[in-house]
Design a protein around this motif. Sequence first.
Motif, PDB file in Angstrom:
ATOM      1  N   VAL A   3      47.721  28.981  27.695  1.00 43.46           N
ATOM      2  CA  VAL A   3      46.789  29.699  28.650  1.00 43.46           C
ATOM      3  C   VAL A   3      47.177  30.985  28.771  1.00 43.46           C
ATOM      4  O   VAL A   3      48.407  31.535  29.022  1.00 43.46           O
ATOM      5  N   VAL A   4      46.329  32.056  28.629  1.00 38.87           N
ATOM      6  CA  VAL A   4      46.318  33.533  29.078  1.00 38.87           C
ATOM      7  C   VAL A   4      45.419  33.875  30.165  1.00 38.87           C
ATOM      8  O   VAL A   4      44.402  33.435  29.905  1.00 38.87           O
ATOM      9  N   GLU A   5      46.090  34.763  30.997  1.00 37.78           N
ATOM     10  CA  GLU A   5      45.047  35.028  31.779  1.00 37.78           C
ATOM     11  C   GLU A   5      45.456  36.402  32.616  1.00 37.78           C
ATOM     12  O   GLU A   5      46.471  36.831  32.320  1.00 37.78           O
ATOM     13  N   SER A   6      44.261  37.145  32.793  1.00 40.10           N
ATOM     14  CA  SER A   6      44.456  38.539  33.429  1.00 40.10           C
ATOM     15  C   SER A   6      43.356  38.670  34.853  1.00 40.10           C
ATOM     16  O   SER A   6      42.428  38.137  34.723  1.00 40.10           O
ATOM     17  N   PRO A 102      34.978  44.478  51.673  1.00 40.13           N
ATOM     18  CA  PRO A 102      33.598  44.240  51.275  1.00 40.13           C
ATOM     19  C   PRO A 102      33.167  45.242  50.267  1.00 40.13           C
ATOM     20  O   PRO A 102      33.659  46.255  49.906  1.00 40.13           O
ATOM     21  N   GLY A 103      32.431  44.884  49.060  1.00 38.79           N
ATOM     22  CA  GLY A 103      31.969  45.416  48.176  1.00 38.79           C
ATOM     23  C   GLY A 103      32.693  45.505  46.845  1.00 38.79           C
ATOM     24  O   GLY A 103      32.646  46.235  45.973  1.00 38.79           O
ATOM     25  N   THR A 104      33.922  44.649  46.944  1.00 36.57           N
ATOM     26  CA  THR A 104      34.640  44.643  45.874  1.00 36.57           C
ATOM     27  C   THR A 104      34.617  43.050  45.301  1.00 36.57           C
ATOM     28  O   THR A 104      34.314  42.425  45.978  1.00 36.57           O
ATOM     29  N   THR A 105      35.452  43.103  44.193  1.00 40.67           N
ATOM     30  CA  THR A 105      35.048  41.712  43.353  1.00 40.67           C
ATOM     31  C   THR A 105      36.702  41.333  42.776  1.00 40.67           C
ATOM     32  O   THR A 105      37.157  42.474  42.044  1.00 40.67           O
ATOM     33  N   VAL A 106      37.382  40.365  42.808  1.00 37.40           N
ATOM     34  CA  VAL A 106      38.365  39.997  41.867  1.00 37.40           C
ATOM     35  C   VAL A 106      37.945  39.016  40.922  1.00 37.40           C
ATOM     36  O   VAL A 106      37.196  38.131  40.946  1.00 37.40           O
ATOM     37  N   ALA A 107      38.088  39.891  39.702  1.00 35.55           N
ATOM     38  CA  ALA A 107      37.859  39.298  38.385  1.00 35.55           C
ATOM     39  C   ALA A 107      38.798  38.462  37.719  1.00 35.55           C
ATOM     40  O   ALA A 107      39.941  39.151  37.605  1.00 35.55           O
ATOM     41  N   THR A 108      38.854  37.049  37.194  1.00 36.33           N
ATOM     42  CA  THR A 108      39.855  36.620  36.631  1.00 36.33           C
ATOM     43  C   THR A 108      39.250  36.006  35.557  1.00 36.33           C
ATOM     44  O   THR A 108      38.414  35.192  35.167  1.00 36.33           O
ATOM     45  N   TRP A 109      39.821  36.413  34.430  1.00 33.70           N
ATOM     46  CA  TRP A 109      39.779  36.228  33.008  1.00 33.70           C
ATOM     47  C   TRP A 109      40.759  35.012  32.488  1.00 33.70           C
ATOM     48  O   TRP A 109      42.014  35.524  32.555  1.00 33.70           O
TER      49      TRP A 109
END
Length: 171
Positions: A3-6, A102-109
């Motif tokens: 598994v790889v993640e960023s 507020p107004g930000t997002t944590v993106a995990t791929w």
Amino acid sequence: MPVVESVTTVPVPPEVAFAVSQTTAPVRYRWDPFVREQHFVDGATRPGKGVRTFTRSRHGLVMVSEYVSFAPPTTVGMKMVRGPWFFEMFAGGWRFAPGPTPGTTVATWRYSFRCRPAWLRPVADRVGVWLLTRDIRRRIAGYAAGCADPEVLAAARRSLTADDRADDGTP
């Protein structure tokens, strides 16, 4: 199974962050350094569970993948249906959660895969982790840049408006 993640935090709310991740050509090519060509197949015109896409990577490799989950604005998942001979299995999932401000997002791929043939797997999996880690990091960095690109953001916001119209049945 390797598994790889960023992970990255982007300066837009989750619904916009998700919409950026689902942009299509030509807007997608502005931010996604991995994709050289991508389009829906089988007559599909928008993403959704069961929809398949054709993707040609910057490496020249071709993969047909299928959405196995599609839950805006939080998650999207796909699996390889047909792809490079050396992947026995390949799947990916992208998650979007409210960020620390507020107004930000944590993106995990995250990508998981299994190489073939089995006898070569101990070496091939290590090479795959190295290559896919480089690619996922480049790709999520491009995505973060896309989340700051006015043209990409405008397209993502237009898609949100179009999705709202499609959901309520208005033209």
